[in-house]
Design a protein around this motif. Structure first.
Motif, PDB file in Angstrom:
ATOM      1  N   UNK A   1       0.815  -1.220   0.000  1.00 53.02           N
ATOM      2  CA  UNK A   1       0.000   0.000   0.000  1.00 53.02           C
ATOM      3  C   UNK A   1       0.846   1.266   0.000  1.00 53.02           C
ATOM      4  N   UNK A   2       1.962   1.249   0.736  1.00 49.60           N
ATOM      5  CA  UNK A   2       2.814   2.445   0.801  1.00 49.60           C
ATOM      6  C   UNK A   2       3.444   2.728  -0.558  1.00 49.60           C
ATOM      7  N   UNK A   3       3.983   1.704  -1.197  1.00 51.57           N
ATOM      8  CA  UNK A   3       4.608   1.891  -2.508  1.00 51.57           C
ATOM      9  C   UNK A   3       3.595   2.390  -3.526  1.00 51.57           C
ATOM     10  N   UNK A   4       2.395   1.841  -3.500  1.00 53.98           N
ATOM     11  CA  UNK A   4       1.362   2.281  -4.443  1.00 53.98           C
ATOM     12  C   UNK A   4       0.968   3.734  -4.192  1.00 53.98           C
ATOM     13  N   UNK A   5       1.025   4.157  -2.930  1.00 48.92           N
ATOM     14  CA  UNK A   5       0.742   5.557  -2.624  1.00 48.92           C
ATOM     15  C   UNK A   5       1.801   6.472  -3.243  1.00 48.92           C
ATOM     16  N   UNK A   6       3.054   6.045  -3.186  1.00 50.53           N
ATOM     17  CA  UNK A   6       4.135   6.852  -3.774  1.00 50.53           C
ATOM     18  C   UNK A   6       3.995   6.909  -5.285  1.00 50.53           C
TER      19      UNK A   6
ATOM     20  N   UNK B   1      -0.951  -0.924 -11.620  1.00 53.55           N
ATOM     21  CA  UNK B   1      -0.510  -2.022 -12.487  1.00 53.55           C
ATOM     22  C   UNK B   1       1.007  -2.047 -12.603  1.00 53.55           C
ATOM     23  N   UNK B   2       1.606  -0.863 -12.682  1.00 55.46           N
ATOM     24  CA  UNK B   2       3.064  -0.808 -12.765  1.00 55.46           C
ATOM     25  C   UNK B   2       3.694  -1.352 -11.484  1.00 55.46           C
ATOM     26  N   UNK B   3       3.122  -1.006 -10.331  1.00 55.14           N
ATOM     27  CA  UNK B   3       3.632  -1.524  -9.060  1.00 55.14           C
ATOM     28  C   UNK B   3       3.596  -3.051  -9.045  1.00 55.14           C
TER      29      UNK B   3
END
Length: 462
Positions: A259-264, A443-445
């Motif tokens: 979730x954190x990475x997707x937020x970034x 999708x990229x994440x």
């Protein structure tokens, strides 16, 4: 990143030169076992008799833009050895190559052939592989007995050469991310400057709002508010500011779809596709993001300290330096890139090689390197600040210089492992699919996570 060990004997020194030429077409893969099996020759024994000069070879990749800097450093190290009464001389072994992969292959070919260099410089991204294969010496005991780490920025030792409490290399220089901004654009827009306080940096939302306010115009005259490359090294430091993982969790598992990475990634996405305040690959085809910044068409750019000297040459507007964006406006972190001086395994004279490394790490040697403008920011405290000040000249005020210096206290390591470099390159190669809007940031994440999982699985089998 460059360490080749030249034996003290003149006969073997000549052989090493021939070995370098021959290894350009070689595919040998030296291992710790093959290195350890090499027998010391009578010539080597004779060359190291007490009171006689002992030559230790220093391996370096012969990049034209770096040779002068490392040569100056080694020459000064030799002067320090002579002044200290050491019967040791460092001989430079320049390895012709097109990049680090070729350089590394040539060095391990020499190691397998019994002509390993004593010391050298190697890219940080290669350290996990060198350590895993037993190709570099453990320097921990040497450092505990005879090395004052307090003279250096200690965070720079927390790089990929430091594993499980053991040091396998000493930092040769430091690069890290900063935010450079156009003060004149901020003044014209009536905006406050981004924070230069690393402990209370401007937040993601604040950077987004500043970027929107600085964006305007159309076509070739369009100005953009902010540019940053969403590479894994950057995503990791942003994640940390939000309390997340730096690419991997504590067990080494990839977490690039959490979730954190997707937020970034979503933060980047809003500037790329909602606000159009960040240039995309199609916008930087003709003019790079840094050239846009120099031309006054970009309000803020997140980039490395390798641009410090170029900042000094900007005369058309005033430049400021700010801390890296922090997710919630608290402490900001900046990824560091630290290459290492190492002693290659197979050196039969580690004690003398250690004396040579210490001389290379001297204040005087770092000063000699700094005068050439190479090597990144020196890790020696009494040299680093002066270099930043001289690099920026009068182009940046004292507040900006202080911010640049303080960044060294907020660095985090790039989590290199045995497959990070190769996976990172693959991620970069497919990044445009997202940046150009063909897939969503989520999708990229997921794609990035799968790339890392595939490499991890492959690495586990090997």
């Amino acid at each position: 990143m460059k360490r080749m060990k030249k034996t003290a004997a003149m006969l073997l020194a000549g052989c090493m030169v021939l070995g370098l030429c021959a290894c350009q077409n070689s595919t040998g893969n030296g291992t710790a076992d093959s290195v350890g099996a090499v027998q010391e020759t009578a010539a080597e024994k004779d060359a190291d008799r007490p009171g006689e000069m002992v030559d230790r070879s220093f391996s370096m990749a012969a990049y034209s833009n770096e040779v002068d800097g490392w040569t100056a450093m080694i020459e000064e190290a030799n002067r320090q050895l002579e002044a200290d009464g050491k019967n040791i001389s460092i001989k430079i072994n320049k390895v012709p190559c097109t990049g680090w992969p070729e350089y590394y292959q040539k060095v391990i070919t020499q190691m397998a052939g019994g002509s390993a260099p004593d010391i050298g410089r190697i890219a940080e991204s290669y350290m996990p592989m060198l350590i895993n294969k037993g190709q570099v010496a453990d320097l921990t005991d040497y450092m505990a007995e005879d090395f004052d780490m307090s003279r250096y920025y200690e965070k720079t030792f927390e790089n990929s050469a430091f594993v499980d409490g053991h040091y396998y290399g000493l930092p040769s220089g430091l690069n890290y991310y900063l935010v450079y901004y156009n003060k004149d654009m901020f003044d014209a827009a009536g905006l406050e400057y981004p924070s230069s306080d690393w402990n209370k940096a401007s937040s993601f939302d604040e950077y987004r709002e500043m970027a929107k306010a600085l964006t305007g115009g159309e076509g070739a005259n369009k100005t953009y508010g902010f540019s940053a490359g969403p590479y894994m090294a950057a995503i990791g430091m942003f994640n940390k500011s939000l309390g997340g993982n730096n690419v991997f969790d504590e067990n080494g598992n990839p977490t690039m779809n959490d979730a954190v990475t997707k937020e970034v990634y979503a933060w980047f996405d809003t500037m790329l596709r909602e606000d159009y305040s960040m240039p995309r690959p199609t916008d930087t085809k003709v003019m790079s993001a840094f050239d846009m910044f120099k031309a006054g068409r970009l309000g803020m750019i997140l980039d490395g300290t390798w641009w410090l000297g170029a900042i000094k040459d900007i005369k058309d507007f005033n430049v400021g330096i700010a801390a890296i964006p922090s997710g919630n406006g608290a402490e900001a972190y900046t990824s560091q890139f630290v290459d290492s001086f190492v002693i290659f395994k197979g050196s039969k004279h580690e004690a003398e090689a250690w004396e040579a490394v210490k001389a290379i790490m001297s204040t005087e040697a770092f000063q000699a390197l700094a005068k050439t403008g190479g090597g990144g920011v020196p890790v020696a405290k009494d040299v680093a600040n002066a270099v930043i000040d001289e690099s920026l000249g009068s182009a940046v005020d004292e507040s900006g210089k202080t911010c640049a210096e303080e960044g060294m206290n907020h660095t985090i390591k790039v989590p290199y492992n045995s497959y990070y470099q190769e996976a990172d390159q693959k991620v970069n190669n497919v990044m445009d699919e997202w940046l150009l809007g063909k897939i969503t940031s989520d999708q990229f994440a997921e794609n990035v996570q799968q790339i890392l999982l595939d490499y991890a699985a492959k690495d586990a089998v090997e």
